[in-house]
Design a protein around this motif. Structure first.
Motif, PDB file in Angstrom:
ATOM      1  N   GLN A 164      15.012  87.410   1.028  1.00  0.00           N
ATOM      2  CA  GLN A 164      15.077  86.130   1.749  1.00  0.00           C
ATOM      3  C   GLN A 164      15.715  85.770   3.190  1.00  0.00           C
ATOM      4  O   GLN A 164      16.937  86.031   3.210  1.00  0.00           O
ATOM      5  CB  GLN A 164      15.374  84.809   0.687  1.00  0.00           C
ATOM      6  CG  GLN A 164      14.762  84.957  -0.671  1.00  0.00           C
ATOM      7  CD  GLN A 164      15.283  84.314  -1.858  1.00  0.00           C
ATOM      8  OE1 GLN A 164      16.110  83.266  -1.527  1.00  0.00           O
ATOM      9  NE2 GLN A 164      14.920  84.509  -3.103  1.00  0.00           N
ATOM     10  N   CYS A 165      15.018  84.854   3.940  1.00  0.00           N
ATOM     11  CA  CYS A 165      15.735  84.548   5.223  1.00  0.00           C
ATOM     12  C   CYS A 165      15.963  85.626   6.261  1.00  0.00           C
ATOM     13  O   CYS A 165      16.449  85.386   7.209  1.00  0.00           O
ATOM     14  CB  CYS A 165      16.698  83.614   4.984  1.00  0.00           C
ATOM     15  SG  CYS A 165      15.993  81.975   4.093  1.00  0.00           S
ATOM     16  N   ILE A 166      15.745  86.916   5.822  1.00  0.00           N
ATOM     17  CA  ILE A 166      16.000  87.993   6.738  1.00  0.00           C
ATOM     18  C   ILE A 166      14.826  88.158   7.637  1.00  0.00           C
ATOM     19  O   ILE A 166      13.711  88.635   7.201  1.00  0.00           O
ATOM     20  CB  ILE A 166      16.306  89.331   5.899  1.00  0.00           C
ATOM     21  CG1 ILE A 166      17.404  88.957   4.948  1.00  0.00           C
ATOM     22  CG2 ILE A 166      16.603  90.297   6.786  1.00  0.00           C
ATOM     23  CD1 ILE A 166      17.197  89.775   3.747  1.00  0.00           C
ATOM     24  N   GLY A 196      24.520  76.610   1.760  1.00  0.00           N
ATOM     25  CA  GLY A 196      23.712  77.209   2.584  1.00  0.00           C
ATOM     26  C   GLY A 196      24.276  77.303   4.059  1.00  0.00           C
ATOM     27  O   GLY A 196      25.277  77.476   4.300  1.00  0.00           O
ATOM     28  N   CYS A 197      23.245  77.394   5.164  1.00  0.00           N
ATOM     29  CA  CYS A 197      23.539  77.381   6.337  1.00  0.00           C
ATOM     30  C   CYS A 197      24.301  76.179   7.059  1.00  0.00           C
ATOM     31  O   CYS A 197      24.776  76.314   7.995  1.00  0.00           O
ATOM     32  CB  CYS A 197      22.406  77.743   7.220  1.00  0.00           C
ATOM     33  SG  CYS A 197      21.867  79.445   6.646  1.00  0.00           S
ATOM     34  N   ALA A 198      24.248  75.064   6.522  1.00  0.00           N
ATOM     35  CA  ALA A 198      24.819  73.937   6.852  1.00  0.00           C
ATOM     36  C   ALA A 198      26.635  74.159   6.907  1.00  0.00           C
ATOM     37  O   ALA A 198      26.997  73.751   7.554  1.00  0.00           O
ATOM     38  CB  ALA A 198      24.570  72.577   5.931  1.00  0.00           C
ATOM     39  N   SER A 224      25.732  78.606  -2.190  1.00  0.00           N
ATOM     40  CA  SER A 224      24.596  79.052  -1.516  1.00  0.00           C
ATOM     41  C   SER A 224      23.545  77.792  -1.740  1.00  0.00           C
ATOM     42  O   SER A 224      23.738  76.941  -2.352  1.00  0.00           O
ATOM     43  CB  SER A 224      24.098  80.311  -2.136  1.00  0.00           C
ATOM     44  OG  SER A 224      23.953  80.201  -3.517  1.00  0.00           O
ATOM     45  N   CYS A 225      22.221  78.338  -1.243  1.00  0.00           N
ATOM     46  CA  CYS A 225      20.987  77.670  -1.546  1.00  0.00           C
ATOM     47  C   CYS A 225      20.826  77.157  -2.934  1.00  0.00           C
ATOM     48  O   CYS A 225      20.184  76.005  -3.485  1.00  0.00           O
ATOM     49  CB  CYS A 225      19.966  78.188  -0.664  1.00  0.00           C
ATOM     50  SG  CYS A 225      20.131  78.113   0.876  1.00  0.00           S
ATOM     51  N   VAL A 226      20.662  78.237  -3.858  1.00  0.00           N
ATOM     52  CA  VAL A 226      20.537  77.971  -5.365  1.00  0.00           C
ATOM     53  C   VAL A 226      21.650  77.454  -5.952  1.00  0.00           C
ATOM     54  O   VAL A 226      21.456  76.675  -6.799  1.00  0.00           O
ATOM     55  CB  VAL A 226      20.410  79.561  -6.095  1.00  0.00           C
ATOM     56  CG1 VAL A 226      19.172  80.198  -5.915  1.00  0.00           C
ATOM     57  CG2 VAL A 226      21.752  80.458  -5.961  1.00  0.00           C
TER      58      VAL A 226
HETATM   59  S1  SF4 Z   1      19.879  77.494   4.307  1.00  0.00           S
HETATM   60 FE1  SF4 Z   1      19.367  79.240   2.759  1.00  0.00          FE
HETATM   61  S2  SF4 Z   1      17.148  79.043   2.844  1.00  0.00           S
HETATM   62 FE2  SF4 Z   1      17.876  78.017   4.465  1.00  0.00          FE
HETATM   63  S3  SF4 Z   1      18.094  79.560   6.359  1.00  0.00           S
HETATM   64 FE3  SF4 Z   1      19.941  79.424   5.335  1.00  0.00          FE
HETATM   65  S4  SF4 Z   1      19.892  81.067   3.605  1.00  0.00           S
HETATM   66 FE4  SF4 Z   1      17.846  80.636   4.347  1.00  0.00          FE
END
Ligand code: SF4
Ligand code: SF4
Length: 645
Positions: free
Chosen positions: A339-341, A477-479, A518-520
């Motif tokens: 995912q996201c790679i 997540g990425c935030a 993380s996102c989950v």
């Molecule tokens: S927040 Fe999660 S789903 Fe979105 S880019 Fe980052 S790792 Fe991927």
């Protein structure tokens, strides 16, 4: 790849490390995500509106709801049906991704229960027992292994078709569950909802766009209260509940004198054993013999968030940094799960000595070396991979190494258990601070980067506006990387918060922006919201809460948005979803859902304006609860001012 020169990099990112690496990419002729976006422009207007369809061979079709072109596809589907079908499929794909991640963790728990888990075991027996109780499994006199076996067997049924309701959805307040019952969206089995979403959106099945969207909501709920929650809870059981700790962010966490290994993707199973392998005395000695002063791990995306939360492993960056990490010339290995790679990472790696190692048989990358991950041989595989990284140190070209910045400190590890622990074992102090108005409310700022938005501008500007107005921010997540790099995730950032929130943070020694994973792990936010609502005896939709995804790109983010809104939390999106070709769907998502779920979506790319939408919403909720509240109309809406793109 050579299109952006001089100062122009500031157009793409607010971050000095990104800007510095883009200059190297230009000099070396290396293509990045921004170059590829430029080559795609102008992107398809029909696809942006959501009115293109290619789900059958009578198509592909495009409908033109605002012009003189065709109003229906070959089958007769209009813009409402096509937009609803496309959105439902996005949600199903996102929910499937999260839920399949959950399944992988669940299978590992099952192996542990069978005594075949290799290096994996139960790190948190108390959480294991709490979950067992939730699933009606007696634990008295049973070993952890026996409980793990029974719990895994029960949770596997969450993915099946025997359940009428997902057990963990019962954590939501009774009023919220009644909403789901009355609307017919109470999530049943995770795989069932996802398969049904694909069935319904096949040509000639569900042609009622409202009915399609209701099932899409149910699919999202099976993610938030099902698959993602399985992933979060069982990762805690196997690897430990995160606790507060200090760490660092940005490309400066790479070390010029050490073997650098990047952990990228989402699943913590492999990364946990890589952490153990990187501390193996024999491999450390091997590193020394190659001239390296150690083995340094750094995270990207959500695998990074997982090991950051539990182990304090620093983060090299978020989604848009994955190619740029390699361009430092200091990365011996990038280990990817799923995912996201971006497929592009192997092309970038070819320009350097970096090895890309793929590890899951369901996620192979041409150009990467594939080492198939088997949980039963976890540590053995982890050591094999780390050994390859160490041996690759000899291939590094020191003249090409450029690490452009110093790392920025941040604080991580705020699981629900840790937050309640910091509050003295009860949510009461947080509830009281909200009641008194010292904290006006709380907002989850979550999600990705998207090269269509200046990297991290949406996250950081929105977060700053919220905390300075006494709104507590939680991030996943990425935030997380955006706010961490901006210095918002250390206790000293209390000085950037309003007087009320700042005082609470100083009293507790916490930052005004809390990392929840993380996102989950957006499920941690759901569970916390449910706990606050249950504590107060109200529905989640009554609370002064909101969600925001200022720079989202992923189908997983769409699923998250669906379950967050359906759980009663107003959510503001920064990137426009592909729904604007159907005014009916837009009206339902932005207005109609209020009467059904007590929450809606809004779309506002400008973070300063998004902050005002959220502040007004929070004050309305405060007033409805009888708490001291500002007049929402007294909060002025600024004109769009930021250059976002
Ligand atoms: S927040 Fe999660 S789903 Fe979105 S880019 Fe980052 S790792 Fe991927
Ligand atoms: S399902 Fe209908 S709109 Fe979609 S491609 Fe087939 S014919 Fe065209």
């Amino acid at each position: 790849m050579t299109t952006f020169g001089g100062n122009g990099y500031k157009k793409f990112s607010i971050n000095p490390d990104t800007q510095a690496m883009l200059e190297i990419a230009r000099r070396e002729g290396i293509e990045t995500v921004w170059d590829r976006l430029a080559k795609q422009e102008p992107q398809c207007g029909y696809c942006n509106l959501g009115t293109s369809c290619r789900i059958c061979a009578m198509g592909p079709c495009r409908v033109d709801p605002f012009g003189d072109g065709p109003q229906k596809g070959v089958c007769g589907a209009d813009a409402d049906i096509i937009v609803a079908r496309n959105l439902a499929r996005m949600i199903a794909a996102g929910a499937s991704a999260h839920s399949d991640h959950g399944r992988d963790i669940l299978e590992t728990l099952h192996l542990v229960g069978e005594g075949k888990g290799g290096v994996y075991g139960i790190s948190d027996p108390d959480k294991l027992k709490r979950l067992a109780a939730e699933y009606g499994i007696p634990t008295e006199g049973k070993s952890d292994q026996e409980i793990a076996a029974e719990l895994a067997w029960e949770m596997m049924e969450d993915y099946g078709m025997r359940r009428k309701k997902l057990p963990m959805a019962a954590r939501a307040p009774a009023a919220r569950q009644a909403v789901w019952e009355n609307t017919g969206v109470y999530p049943r089995g995770i795989d069932r909802e996802n398969v049904e979403a694909l069935h319904r959106t096949h040509m000639g099945v569900d042609n009622d766009w409202v009915n399609i969207l209701l099932h899409a909501v149910r699919t999202g709920l099976s993610d938030g209260w099902g698959g993602s929650l399985v992933a979060t809870e069982l990762s805690d059981v196997l690897f430990g509940v995160p606790t507060p700790k200090a760490s660092n962010m940005n490309l400066g966490v790479l070390k010029a004198d050490q073997v650098n290994i990047i952990l990228h993707g989402h699943n913590p199973m492999l990364s946990e054993v890589i952490v153990a392998a990187s501390q193996d005395p024999e491999l450390l000695e091997l590193a020394r013999s190659k001239g390296a002063n150690g083995i340094n791990l750094a995270g990207l995306c959500c695998t990074g968030n997982e090991v950051l939360m539990r182990k304090g492993i620093p983060m090299a960056g978020n989604h848009l940094m994955q190619e740029l990490c390699i361009i430092t010339g200091a990365v011996e290995m990038m280990i990817v799960d799923y995912q996201c790679i971006m497929p592009a990472v192997t092309e970038t790696a070819k320009c350097y000595h970096t090895k890309v190692i793929s590890t899951f048989d369901k996620a192979k990358f041409p150009g990467a070396e594939h080492i198939s991950f088997d949980p039963a041989r976890g540590l053995e595989i982890g050591k094999e991979i780390v050994r390859k990284a160490v041996e690759n140190f000899a291939n590094r070209v020191p003249e090409r190494v450029y690490i452009p910045v110093e790392p920025v400190p941040m604080m991580t590890g705020f699981s629900v258990e840790a937050i309640v622990g910091a509050l003295g074992g009860t949510p009461e102090p947080l509830v009281n601070a909200i009641k008194e108005g010292a904290i006006r409310g709380a907002v989850g700022v979550v999600g990705c980067n998207n090269p269509k938005i200046k990297q991290d501008l949406g996250h950081t500007e929105l977060t700053k506006r919220l905390i300075e107005n006494d709104i507590l921010v939680v991030v996943t997540g990425c935030a997380t990387v955006a706010d961490g790099k901006a210095g918002l995730m250390v206790p000293e950032a209390a000085d950037l918060a309003g007087p009320g929130l700042g005082a609470v943070c100083r009293a507790l020694g916490i930052p005004p922006v809390l990392h929840m994973g993380s996102c989950v792990d957006n499920t941690r936010i759901l569970v916390l919201a449910a706990a606050l609502a249950n504590y107060l005896g109200v529905d989640i939709s009554a609370l002064p809460l909101a969600g925001a995804a200022p720079e989202w790109y992923s189908e997983k983010a769409v699923s998250i948005g669906a379950y967050v809104v359906a759980s009663g939390i107003y959510t503001v999106l920064g990137t426009a979803p592909p729904v604007f070709g159907s005014p009916n769907v837009v009206k339902l998502l932005t207005e109609g859902l209020e009467g059904v779920f007590g929450a809606t979506f809004a779309v506002e790319p400008d973070p300063n304006r998004a902050a005002v939408l959220i502040r007004r919403h929070i004050e309305r909720k405060r007033a409805a609860l009888g708490l001291p509240a500002l007049d929402p109309d007294s909060i002025a809406m600024p004109e769009p001012a930021l250059a976002l793109f």
